[in-house]
Design an enzyme around this catalytic site. Structure first.
Site, short mmCIF file in Angstrom:
data_model
loop_
_atom_site.label_atom_id
_atom_site.label_comp_id
_atom_site.label_asym_id
_atom_site.label_seq_id
_atom_site.Cartn_x
_atom_site.Cartn_y
_atom_site.Cartn_z
N GLN A 161 -10.52 -2.64 -17.69
CA GLN A 161 -11.23 -2.39 -16.44
C GLN A 161 -11.39 -0.89 -16.24
O GLN A 161 -10.49 -0.10 -16.55
CB GLN A 161 -10.46 -3.00 -15.27
N CYS A 167 -10.98 -1.92 -6.04
CA CYS A 167 -9.67 -1.29 -5.83
C CYS A 167 -9.61 -0.63 -4.46
O CYS A 167 -10.48 0.19 -4.12
CB CYS A 167 -9.40 -0.27 -6.92
N LYS A 222 -15.94 -6.56 -10.71
CA LYS A 222 -15.06 -7.18 -9.72
C LYS A 222 -15.26 -6.47 -8.39
O LYS A 222 -15.23 -5.23 -8.33
CB LYS A 222 -13.60 -7.10 -10.15
N ASN A 266 -11.16 -14.98 -6.53
CA ASN A 266 -9.86 -14.32 -6.58
C ASN A 266 -9.31 -14.15 -5.17
O ASN A 266 -10.05 -13.90 -4.24
CB ASN A 266 -10.01 -12.95 -7.25
N GLY A 267 -8.00 -14.33 -5.04
CA GLY A 267 -7.33 -14.14 -3.76
C GLY A 267 -6.45 -15.32 -3.40
O GLY A 267 -6.94 -16.44 -3.24
N ARG A 280 -1.69 -11.46 -7.87
CA ARG A 280 -0.32 -11.44 -7.32
C ARG A 280 0.45 -12.70 -7.69
O ARG A 280 1.68 -12.67 -7.82
CB ARG A 280 -0.39 -11.31 -5.80
#
Length: 303
Positions: A19, A49, A88, A149-150, A174
């Site tokens: 990335q 980010c 992303k 995602n999440g 995570r």
């Protein structure tokens, strides 16, 4: 030099992506041109980010503020590589400037092969629910694959996100901290981890860490957070958190790990059950660490 060291590929990695982010389209594309010649299978442009020092340079989620720049970044990166190229994103900079539909249109037009969406804004912390409604709209607005995602901590989370949004796949972040077995659960539904598996997995991690960074200094300090994450899901972990949180030598960490496992076994604990009822806060210690290290969580960091 450290960045190139971080980009090393381990012999066990059958598929490896990298990335990249940058303060301008030209800067990012130049980096992609370099990465194209390196040993990576895919390249991802980081437009999500939230870290303060990253966004202050115009990188990461700061790119989302300028959809025209999003397009130029993807387009110029596409010109630098024939490798699979993705991006992303988050759904916007903050709740007052959610512009994900415009951003993903620019990403697709620029030539990305797929995109990944973290369903929060840059200013949201982990207590804010993932915006599945916006994720659904994003999926319907483009033809390239969309990865959600999440808050993917177990198989039920993944199934729910795919069912409610129609995304083509999910990304775990995570949810894998201290629980690399989550990927087995996502594939096969096995949510428990035996004590022997747990011990063997951490021991292998310690071996790799020591081979790459040495047993003391940076190697030991950087391993502490992983050891704390691994302890999640076991009863009576407080004592061992204090021990592993101060470890100075990975050889000592290995000995302490054996003692920890023996204590768990003696108390009759041989399976770590990862509960589907856990929340983002009860599951992992990353929240407070992110606050301390300025990862961009919490509105107070935006002041």
């Amino acid at each position: 030099r450290r960045t190139y060291q971080m980009a090393k590929r381990h012999e066990s990695e059958s598929v490896l992506g990298v990335q990249v982010t940058g303060g301008s389209a030209d800067e990012t594309a130049t980096a992609v041109g370099i990465l194209d010649k390196m040993d990576f299978d895919t390249i991802d442009i980081n437009m999500g980010c939230p870290v303060q020092k990253v966004v202050k340079s115009g990188s990461g989620s700061a790119i989302l503020k300028e959809p025209a720049r999003v397009y130029q970044t993807v387009k110029q990166c596409r010109e630098q590589t024939d490798k699979p190229l993705s991006a992303k994103i988050r759904i916007g900079w903050d709740r007052q400037s959610i512009n994900a539909l415009e951003v993903v249109e620019a990403i697709e037009k620029g030539g990305a092969d797929w995109l990944t969406v973290h369903g929060r804004t840059r200013s949201d912390d982990y207590s804010v629910p993932v915006d599945l409604t916006m994720m659904t709209r994003i999926k319907r607005s483009v033809t390239i694959p969309v990865i959600g995602n999440g808050n993917i901590f177990h198989r039920g989370d993944a199934a729910s996100m795919k069912e409610k949004t129609g995304v083509d796949g999910v990304m775990v972040s995570r949810g894998a901290l201290g629980n690399p077995w989550v990927f087995r659960e996502l594939k096969h539904g096995t949510s428990s981890v035996s004590l022997d598996e747990w011990l063997s997995g951490i021991d292998q991690h310690l071996v790799w860490q020591q081979e790459e960074y040495g047993s003391q200094g940076r190697g030991a300090v950087c391993m502490r957070k992983h050891l704390l994450w691994y302890l999640k899901g076991w009863p009576g972990a407080k004592k061992w958190k204090e021990i592993f949180g101060k470890v100075e030598d990975l050889n000592d960490a290995r000995r302490k790990l054996q003692e920890c496992a023996e204590e768990l076994r003696a108390n009759g604990f041989t399976q770590r059950q990862v509960s589907e009822a856990r929340s983002a806060f009860s599951w992992e210690p990353k929240w407070e660490m992110d606050r301390r290290l300025d990862r961009g969580v919490g509105d107070e960091l935006l002041q």
